[in-house]
Design an enzyme around this catalytic site. Sequence first.
Site, PDB file in Angstrom:
ATOM      1  CD  GLU A 128      46.708  31.693  25.771  1.00  0.00           C
ATOM      2  OE1 GLU A 128      46.183  32.823  25.644  1.00  0.00           O
ATOM      3  OE2 GLU A 128      46.136  30.641  25.481  1.00  0.00           O
ATOM      4  CE  LYS A 130      45.555  40.114  32.060  1.00  0.00           C
ATOM      5  NZ  LYS A 130      45.311  41.472  31.610  1.00  0.00           N
ATOM      6  CG  ASP A 132      48.355  46.581  28.932  1.00  0.00           C
ATOM      7  OD1 ASP A 132      47.123  46.527  29.122  1.00  0.00           O
ATOM      8  OD2 ASP A 132      49.106  47.370  29.529  1.00  0.00           O
ATOM      9  CE1 TYR A 239      41.835  36.790  24.943  1.00  0.00           C
ATOM     10  CE2 TYR A 239      43.616  38.066  23.964  1.00  0.00           C
ATOM     11  CZ  TYR A 239      42.453  38.005  24.704  1.00  0.00           C
ATOM     12  OH  TYR A 239      41.916  39.143  25.200  1.00  0.00           O
ATOM     13  CE  LYS A 327      46.985  42.334  35.531  1.00  0.00           C
ATOM     14  NZ  LYS A 327      46.725  43.487  36.245  1.00  0.00           N
ATOM     15  CB  CYS A 421      45.699  78.769  50.037  1.00  0.00           C
ATOM     16  SG  CYS A 421      45.254  78.621  48.312  1.00  0.00           S
ATOM     17  CB  CYS A 424      43.700  82.858  47.805  1.00  0.00           C
ATOM     18  SG  CYS A 424      43.211  81.761  49.148  1.00  0.00           S
ATOM     19  CB  CYS A 445      42.559  76.825  50.387  1.00  0.00           C
ATOM     20  SG  CYS A 445      42.119  78.552  50.186  1.00  0.00           S
ATOM     21  CB  CYS A 451      40.665  80.458  47.083  1.00  0.00           C
ATOM     22  SG  CYS A 451      42.008  79.470  46.412  1.00  0.00           S
TER      23      CYS A 451
HETATM   24  S1  IVH Z   1      41.668  34.867  28.184  1.00  0.00           S
HETATM   25  C1  IVH Z   1      37.486  34.096  30.250  1.00  0.00           C
HETATM   26  N1  IVH Z   1      44.046  35.292  27.205  1.00  0.00           N
HETATM   27  O1  IVH Z   1      43.088  40.061  29.863  1.00  0.00           O
HETATM   28  C2  IVH Z   1      38.813  34.721  30.072  1.00  0.00           C
HETATM   29  N2  IVH Z   1      42.880  37.158  28.074  1.00  0.00           N
HETATM   30  O2  IVH Z   1      41.922  40.182  32.669  1.00  0.00           O
HETATM   31  C3  IVH Z   1      39.087  35.212  28.700  1.00  0.00           C
HETATM   32  N3  IVH Z   1      44.061  39.285  27.851  1.00  0.00           N
HETATM   33  O3  IVH Z   1      39.715  40.607  29.145  1.00  0.00           O
HETATM   34  C4  IVH Z   1      40.350  35.941  28.580  1.00  0.00           C
HETATM   35  N4  IVH Z   1      45.832  38.469  26.824  1.00  0.00           N
HETATM   36  O4  IVH Z   1      41.488  41.582  27.558  1.00  0.00           O
HETATM   37  C5  IVH Z   1      42.985  35.847  27.805  1.00  0.00           C
HETATM   38  N5  IVH Z   1      46.132  35.512  26.240  1.00  0.00           N
HETATM   39  C6  IVH Z   1      45.085  36.064  26.826  1.00  0.00           C
HETATM   40  C7  IVH Z   1      45.007  37.442  27.090  1.00  0.00           C
HETATM   41  C8  IVH Z   1      43.886  37.945  27.732  1.00  0.00           C
HETATM   42  C9  IVH Z   1      45.247  39.574  27.283  1.00  0.00           C
HETATM   43  C10 IVH Z   1      43.176  40.273  28.479  1.00  0.00           C
HETATM   44  C11 IVH Z   1      41.775  40.258  27.979  1.00  0.00           C
HETATM   45  C12 IVH Z   1      40.926  39.948  29.167  1.00  0.00           C
HETATM   46  C13 IVH Z   1      41.802  40.362  30.291  1.00  0.00           C
HETATM   47  C14 IVH Z   1      41.462  39.575  31.531  1.00  0.00           C
END
Ligand code: IVH
Length: 723
Positions: A128, A130, A132, A239, A327, A421, A424, A445, A451
């Site tokens: 999935e 992730k 942000d 999710y 990541k 600095c 001053c 400094c 200063c």
């Molecule tokens: S699962 C027990 N799925 O990432 C784990 N988290 O570093 C439950 N996040 O706190 C999280 N997309 O804010 C999960 N598809 C995704 C996500 C996701 C973003 C974020 C979420 C979480 C953080 C974990």
Amino acid sequence: MTSLAKKPVENLTSAEAEKELARLAEEMAEHDRHYYLEDAPVISDAAYDALRQRNSAIEARFPKLMRADSPSLRVGAKPSSRFAKVVHRVPMLSLDNAFEDGEVADFVARVRRFLGLGEDHDLVITAEPKIDGLSATLRYENGVFVEGATRGDGMEGEDITANLRTIRDLPLRLKGKAPATFEVRGEVYMTHKSFFALNERQEKEGQKVFANPRNAAAGSVRQLDSKITAARALHFFAYAWGEASEMPAKTQWDMLQQFKAWGFIVNPLIRRCHSSEEILKFYHDIEERRAGLGYDIDGVVYKVDRLDLQERLGFVSRSPRWAIAHKFPAQQADTVLEAIDIQVGRTGVLTPVARLKPVTVGGVVVSNATLHNEDYIAEKDIRIDDTVVVQRAGDVIPQIVRVIEKKRPHGAQPYKFPHTCPACGSHAVREIDEKTGEAEAARRCTGGLICPAQAVERLRHFVGRNAFDIEGLGETYIVLFHDKGLIKEPADIFALARAPERVARALAEHRAALSAERRAKEGKAETKAAKKKEEEGEGKAVENLVAAIDRRRQIPLDRFINALGIRHVGETTAKTIARNYLAVEPFLAAMESAHAVEELDAIEGIGETVAQAVKDFFDEKHNRDLVRHLLKEVEVQPVKAPRTSGSPVAGKTLVFTGTLTKMTRPEAKARAEALGAKVAGSVSKKTDLVIAGPGAGSKLAEAQKHGVEVIDEDGWLKMIGGA
Ligand code: IVH
């Protein structure tokens, strides 16, 4: 950064490791606060991850030194006090991170090994994006949305129900058949388009602009006025889940299908994969499409699909064994470094800042980058006119990764860090760390109060809680009075209290400037009534301030010493010095003597660095003048010598372990020391008494082994008469 902070983990001694863990806990707590509570992080995600990894590495080498407040046990910061609290019935945990493809293959192998799955067993993993944004939990009772909360520290979040109701992606009533209770979890986020529109609006209205969509989403969801949230175009991807009275499915994938049926939006890119090759293909595919998605993602999350397997895999401290976040690497771009500016911080530290030819990195225009300190520039051999690689990792403060030497223009000279600095003109020096014999990373400094860059901070410290503690004289007033030339040094504060009309004038001018600004913004004229009301408030403010200053014309010696802001001298050291000299006159006389350093050094609890710093302070004429002027305004009260005779712990060696609930560790230590006890970090034959709170571990066992007396916190309080 001190040199200890840079020492490789494998070279740390146990004492150093303990110090480092303390520093990291404090520093990361501070960053957590900026990130979670103020939505205004001050370091990049990558830099934060580096701190976390260092912390974990030290803990792995010295497991016994793990602190009760270790950042590895925490998920975020404690919630802010503005919203009601919600205790999560099922904790909202976080995910372990992977950065390399290899770590992902390790994850899959680890899961297979843990479950004892043979090679021919098909292990399905969902992949999935992730998102942000910020995670939220939504509680539905009999299908109706009743409560929504932020993650907070994972255990307890903030009640943001009203704000979440304004998000259109979130069904207020679940479609179809719904369980009695069910918590849906997911991410609140803002699209790029909404983010840019919002910032444009904010800028026009003279409001705060957000560093990135995540902060904008977080700031919007944490508005006290839900009308503001409603105007912010937020979205939600579902999710995960929390408490559930019944489970509508047996796999992650089917749960997501159920979420869709209930009316949620589930990210359309989510896929089921069957091998680490397939997972990695998905990852690289998403990475390529990332810029075009229209919202920020910072990686891919992999989850074991079958919920029964998830259950068997369970959790390790703060994250599930059945999932991992892969990541994306930081985003980078090349540009030219046009100049290096030196900023003087309020503690006198000279910080170099790179001025860059503006360049877009991951969709954001970057024109400045921090260069940290002199060594950083030297190590990377960064020169003006160099072409450099700039990096942002979903971050706020961009970093310079390296110089592209091939592109260096002829004649570019190594950068010479200034030794004076810029604010001053005083000398700027790097002090030698007594223990390591190495120079500190920061050049400072030496101008102190003369200063302008440091004066305000020094004055602020002077009026602060552990010093003169002048109520109502906060940073705003200090800056105001300093800018108007009314206070240059501490004594001026007391002189000002004798001239309330000057305070009144300054406040009136300040108010006039503020309301003119406001009028310009709102295009409205100030009414007479409003002006009168403000003037009345002002009269009261002047009166209160003058009274608060006058109340502090008497001060105990230890607070007086602390207030001077001598380097390396904090509250505890100031107390130690005060207890040695008892009154201000003998103290000042001693500081004039040629043997001042030896004399200070001989005091129990004072080392050479402190002794030298105190002497250096009094060697400066402007500091002696400052003290002289101050003594004309205030009376310094002598301190009483500690009464250790009759103390039950005088001369004994104590060890604290476990959690204390009635006072902090430092406070307990100070109280014990005031009663003449020595406080040690570990238990040995020489230990006389162990005070053990809940969670006490190896130290308690040690005590039992050596037959050392053990008492609990209440016993301790009773013993020292503080119960
Ligand atoms: S699962 C027990 N799925 O990432 C784990 N988290 O570093 C439950 N996040 O706190 C999280 N997309 O804010 C999960 N598809 C995704 C996500 C996701 C973003 C974020 C979420 C979480 C953080 C974990």
